[in-house]
Structures are given as C-alpha cells and as structure tokens.
Write a protein that holds these residues in place. Structure first.
Motif, PDB file in Angstrom:
ATOM      1  N   LEU A  75      42.698  41.265  39.441  1.00 12.59           N
ATOM      2  CA  LEU A  75      41.994  41.012  40.701  1.00 12.59           C
ATOM      3  C   LEU A  75      41.467  42.316  41.292  1.00 12.59           C
ATOM      4  O   LEU A  75      40.307  42.380  41.733  1.00 12.59           O
ATOM      5  CB  LEU A  75      42.932  40.323  41.696  1.00 12.59           C
ATOM      6  CG  LEU A  75      42.417  40.152  43.134  1.00 12.59           C
ATOM      7  CD1 LEU A  75      41.163  39.282  43.176  1.00 12.59           C
ATOM      8  CD2 LEU A  75      43.509  39.575  44.032  1.00 12.59           C
ATOM      9  N   MET A  92      41.475  32.343  37.879  1.00 15.39           N
ATOM     10  CA  MET A  92      42.609  32.510  38.790  1.00 15.39           C
ATOM     11  C   MET A  92      43.273  31.162  38.989  1.00 15.39           C
ATOM     12  O   MET A  92      42.895  30.184  38.361  1.00 15.39           O
ATOM     13  CB  MET A  92      42.140  33.117  40.120  1.00 15.39           C
ATOM     14  CG  MET A  92      40.963  32.435  40.792  1.00 15.39           C
ATOM     15  SD  MET A  92      41.327  30.818  41.556  1.00 15.39           S
ATOM     16  CE  MET A  92      42.398  31.343  42.910  1.00 15.39           C
ATOM     17  N   MET A  96      48.335  33.189  40.852  1.00 15.46           N
ATOM     18  CA  MET A  96      47.855  34.376  41.557  1.00 15.46           C
ATOM     19  C   MET A  96      48.249  34.326  43.034  1.00 15.46           C
ATOM     20  O   MET A  96      48.636  35.350  43.609  1.00 15.46           O
ATOM     21  CB  MET A  96      46.342  34.506  41.415  1.00 15.46           C
ATOM     22  CG  MET A  96      45.776  35.768  42.073  1.00 15.46           C
ATOM     23  SD  MET A  96      44.009  35.997  41.767  1.00 15.46           S
ATOM     24  CE  MET A  96      44.045  36.666  40.095  1.00 15.46           C
ATOM     25  N   LEU A  97      48.198  33.132  43.639  1.00 14.82           N
ATOM     26  CA  LEU A  97      48.594  33.017  45.038  1.00 14.82           C
ATOM     27  C   LEU A  97      50.071  33.391  45.192  1.00 14.82           C
ATOM     28  O   LEU A  97      50.440  34.139  46.101  1.00 14.82           O
ATOM     29  CB  LEU A  97      48.371  31.591  45.555  1.00 14.82           C
ATOM     30  CG  LEU A  97      46.965  30.994  45.456  1.00 14.82           C
ATOM     31  CD1 LEU A  97      46.887  29.715  46.297  1.00 14.82           C
ATOM     32  CD2 LEU A  97      45.892  31.963  45.877  1.00 14.82           C
ATOM     33  N   ILE A 100      50.516  37.154  44.866  1.00 15.08           N
ATOM     34  CA  ILE A 100      50.066  37.879  46.059  1.00 15.08           C
ATOM     35  C   ILE A 100      51.125  37.782  47.161  1.00 15.08           C
ATOM     36  O   ILE A 100      51.419  38.761  47.856  1.00 15.08           O
ATOM     37  CB  ILE A 100      48.704  37.328  46.548  1.00 15.08           C
ATOM     38  CG1 ILE A 100      47.595  37.718  45.557  1.00 15.08           C
ATOM     39  CG2 ILE A 100      48.370  37.849  47.942  1.00 15.08           C
ATOM     40  CD1 ILE A 100      46.264  37.032  45.801  1.00 15.08           C
ATOM     41  N   ASN A 108      42.900  41.749  48.165  1.00 18.83           N
ATOM     42  CA  ASN A 108      43.123  40.396  48.641  1.00 18.83           C
ATOM     43  C   ASN A 108      42.136  39.450  47.986  1.00 18.83           C
ATOM     44  O   ASN A 108      40.982  39.808  47.758  1.00 18.83           O
ATOM     45  CB  ASN A 108      42.948  40.356  50.163  1.00 18.83           C
ATOM     46  CG  ASN A 108      43.596  39.118  50.784  1.00 18.83           C
ATOM     47  OD1 ASN A 108      43.274  37.994  50.410  1.00 18.83           O
ATOM     48  ND2 ASN A 108      44.499  39.327  51.719  1.00 18.83           N
ATOM     49  N   LEU A 109      42.585  38.241  47.686  1.00 14.37           N
ATOM     50  CA  LEU A 109      41.718  37.244  47.065  1.00 14.37           C
ATOM     51  C   LEU A 109      40.507  36.921  47.943  1.00 14.37           C
ATOM     52  O   LEU A 109      39.433  36.593  47.443  1.00 14.37           O
ATOM     53  CB  LEU A 109      42.524  35.978  46.766  1.00 14.37           C
ATOM     54  CG  LEU A 109      41.856  34.895  45.913  1.00 14.37           C
ATOM     55  CD1 LEU A 109      41.431  35.434  44.562  1.00 14.37           C
ATOM     56  CD2 LEU A 109      42.807  33.718  45.743  1.00 14.37           C
ATOM     57  N   SER A 110      40.682  37.057  49.248  1.00 11.97           N
ATOM     58  CA  SER A 110      39.583  36.750  50.170  1.00 11.97           C
ATOM     59  C   SER A 110      38.409  37.717  50.026  1.00 11.97           C
ATOM     60  O   SER A 110      37.325  37.459  50.544  1.00 11.97           O
ATOM     61  CB  SER A 110      40.082  36.777  51.619  1.00 11.97           C
ATOM     62  OG  SER A 110      40.526  38.076  51.967  1.00 11.97           O
ATOM     63  N   TYR A 253      36.630  32.409  40.497  1.00 13.49           N
ATOM     64  CA  TYR A 253      36.013  33.075  41.641  1.00 13.49           C
ATOM     65  C   TYR A 253      34.843  33.919  41.159  1.00 13.49           C
ATOM     66  O   TYR A 253      34.825  34.355  39.990  1.00 13.49           O
ATOM     67  CB  TYR A 253      37.020  33.986  42.343  1.00 13.49           C
ATOM     68  CG  TYR A 253      37.728  33.357  43.527  1.00 13.49           C
ATOM     69  CD1 TYR A 253      37.762  33.986  44.762  1.00 13.49           C
ATOM     70  CD2 TYR A 253      38.370  32.129  43.412  1.00 13.49           C
ATOM     71  CE1 TYR A 253      38.407  33.414  45.859  1.00 13.49           C
ATOM     72  CE2 TYR A 253      39.025  31.555  44.494  1.00 13.49           C
ATOM     73  CZ  TYR A 253      39.041  32.209  45.724  1.00 13.49           C
ATOM     74  OH  TYR A 253      39.682  31.646  46.793  1.00 13.49           O
TER      75      TYR A 253
END
Length: 319
Positions: A75, A92, A96-97, A100, A108-110, A253
């Motif tokens: 990531l 993902m 992955m969540l 994190i 960050n994924l965001s 993503y």
C-alpha cells in the motif's frame, strides 16, 4: 466543428480518460499485489489481469508483488509511487483493513481511490492429517481448558482467520486475548506449517487448501459461511453451535489523485472484466463468491467494514 478541432477535442478527452472504453486504446495496466506470490491476493490480481487482457480491455498487465505487514508495505509503495496514474490498480481486501487496525502504518487506505469489490471467499479451518483432534468440538474443548495450548496458523495479524479465531474463542467462553495465533507472511508458509503439524489448526480461503483436503493431507472441520459452500461437504461454524460468520472479501483500488473521469473509466474497465468468461472461469476454479460493488457504495462499504472490524478486534482484545 472543423475536423482538426474535432480531433484535438477527441485527443483531449482521451488524455483525460473521459472517452468510453470502446473509443480509447486499451490500457497498459500496472497491478500492485501487496502480498507474496501464491496467496489469495496474488491469485485474484492475476485472474483479474487475465480477464482484462482476454476481454481486450487492456493491452498488457504487469504485476508487482510486495508482501508484508498485511499489505501495508505494498500500500505504501502504491500510494507513494502511483500518484495520478490512471492505469494503476492495487488488489486489497478485508485483510488489509485488519492489518491497518493492528499495525497502524504511516500510509492510509483513504489516500488511494476505491474502485470495486469483486469477491468474497469464506475461510475453512483445517487440522493436520495426523492431528489427535477430529472435529471443531474437540478444538473448542481444548480451547476452553487452555486457550494458549491451541496454536492457530494463518495469514497476517488482523486477517479474517485471525479475527474468526478470536470470535470463536469469545463465543465459546474462552478468553480471546489469550489465543495463540501464529501469523504467516503467505499462504505457502501457512500450508507448510499445517502439513508439518507445527500448528494445531489452520485457516485460510478454501481454494488455498482444496488440493490438500482432497488428498487427505488436511481435514476440513468448519467453514465461516452462513450456509455450506456449494459442492463442499464441510459444516459451518453455525451448524456446530458457534455463532460466527465472516467473509474474506477482495477488491481493487486505483491510484491517489486520479480525476473523477479517470476513476469512472477504470471502474468501467474492471466491471467489464468481471462480466467476462475468463473471470467466470476463475470464480468457479477458486470457489469465489461474486460480491460486486463499485463507486461510492464500495467506498461506504469499506468505511463501514473498517469500523465493524475495529469494534470486533477491540472486543476480542486484539487491539
């Protein structure tokens, strides 16, 4: 409109990614797989790449495997190295969540762009062939006596099999904070540990263990789905009186900083691939359950699942 003006307008639209797929040259897709070769994310990424090329939605697909830290290393590389790239994708999912939440990485994924959820795969729990235990009931009885004596083997900390193990302990009255979970970097390492009898019980997606179950080298004792999986005669946890259901969903993503038009074009490309014969074949081969969700609905799903997983993990003493 003059012809030269029209052509300039067409070129500008193509550069912005605003043309329909049929009007643009097929892309050269760069697929980040934030895991080692051979596991679920790798299989998913390569199946999607195959579908993209066979459906002529992409000219080429190149793969970059970067394993470690439940996908956080991949990531970070994706976020830092793909900014504004309309042809970059990263595999993902729920793992992955969880990673994190437990690892708190600096990226960050965001920061990346939600494209689509593709599949859900339920976990299967297995015993080594020479295990003294025969059923999940045997494992649970030992878990109640001494939680630390049951060594669970599976993917990274925060993976669905890790969360499922904690949920099982919680539901049967054992202390979930005392479970003995051994995290492996990839599916190959976990498989070797189970085959070698180095863990009491192992968990992963059914497709990763299927050949060993069929060969009698592992004994499947439970699946984490609500109902038995089609064509697979393995009882659910719920059937065995353990109220646990959890799915290992996977998605893709896009890169940070792509435009709304580029995001739509990338989403349309992925959704078209998910309707291809190649993808249908991969679903069947890997026992994946289709779970397609895209756009803002997918973004909201990720946010909601992140909050739900955090609550479960906190309650189970994992964070």
């Amino acid at each position: 409109m003059r012809r030269d003006t029209f052509l300039k307008s067409l070129a500008a639209l193509a550069a912005a990614g605003a043309l329909p797929l049929s009007a643009r040259a097929a892309a050269n897709v760069k697929m980040m797989v934030p895991a080692n070769p051979g596991g679920g994310w790798d299989t998913t990424g390569r199946a999607l790449g195959k579908a993209l090329t066979e459906a002529k939605l992409a000219d080429t697909v190149t793969y970059d495997n970067k394993g470690g830290a439940a996908g956080a290393l991949g990531l970070a590389q994706f976020v830092n190295g793909s900014k504004g790239d309309p042809n970059a994708l990263m595999v993902m999912g729920s793992v992955m969540l969880g990673g994190i939440i437990t690892g708190k990485p600096p990226v960050n994924l965001s920061q990346a762009t939600p494209i689509a959820r593709m599949t859900t795969e339920y976990n299967v729990f297995v015993l080594p062939a020479n295990s003294p235990f025969k059923t999940m009931k045997d494992v649970v009885e030992q878990l109640k006596k001494d939680p630390g004596s049951v060594k669970w083997g599976g993917g990274s900390r925060g993976s669905t099999e890790h969360i499922a193990a904690a949920m099982i302990a919680q539901k049967v009255g054992a202390d979930p904070s005392k479970i003995n979970y051994v995290a492996f970097r990839g599916g190959g390492e976990a498989t070797a540990a189970i085959l070698g009898g180095n863990v009491t019980i192992g968990g992963s997606g059914y497709s990763e263990f299927a050949e060993y179950i069929a060969a009698g080298k592992m004994k499947a004792i439970a699946v984490t789905s609500a109902q038995r999986l089609p064509g697979i005669n393995v009882p659910t946890l719920k059937e065995q009186g353990i109220d646990v259901e959890i799915g290992n969903w996977r998605g893709v993503y896009g890169a940070p900083g792509i435009s709304a038009e580029q995001r739509k074009a990338l989403t349309d490309m992925v959704l078209a691939a998910l309707k291809s014969p190649s993808w249908a074949e991969s679903l069947k081969k890997n026992d994946w359950t289709p779970a397609v969700l895209s756009g803002e609905a997918f973004a909201k799903f990720v946010d909601d699942d992140f909050a739900s997983l955090r609550a479960i993990m906190a309650k189970s003493g994992m964070i």
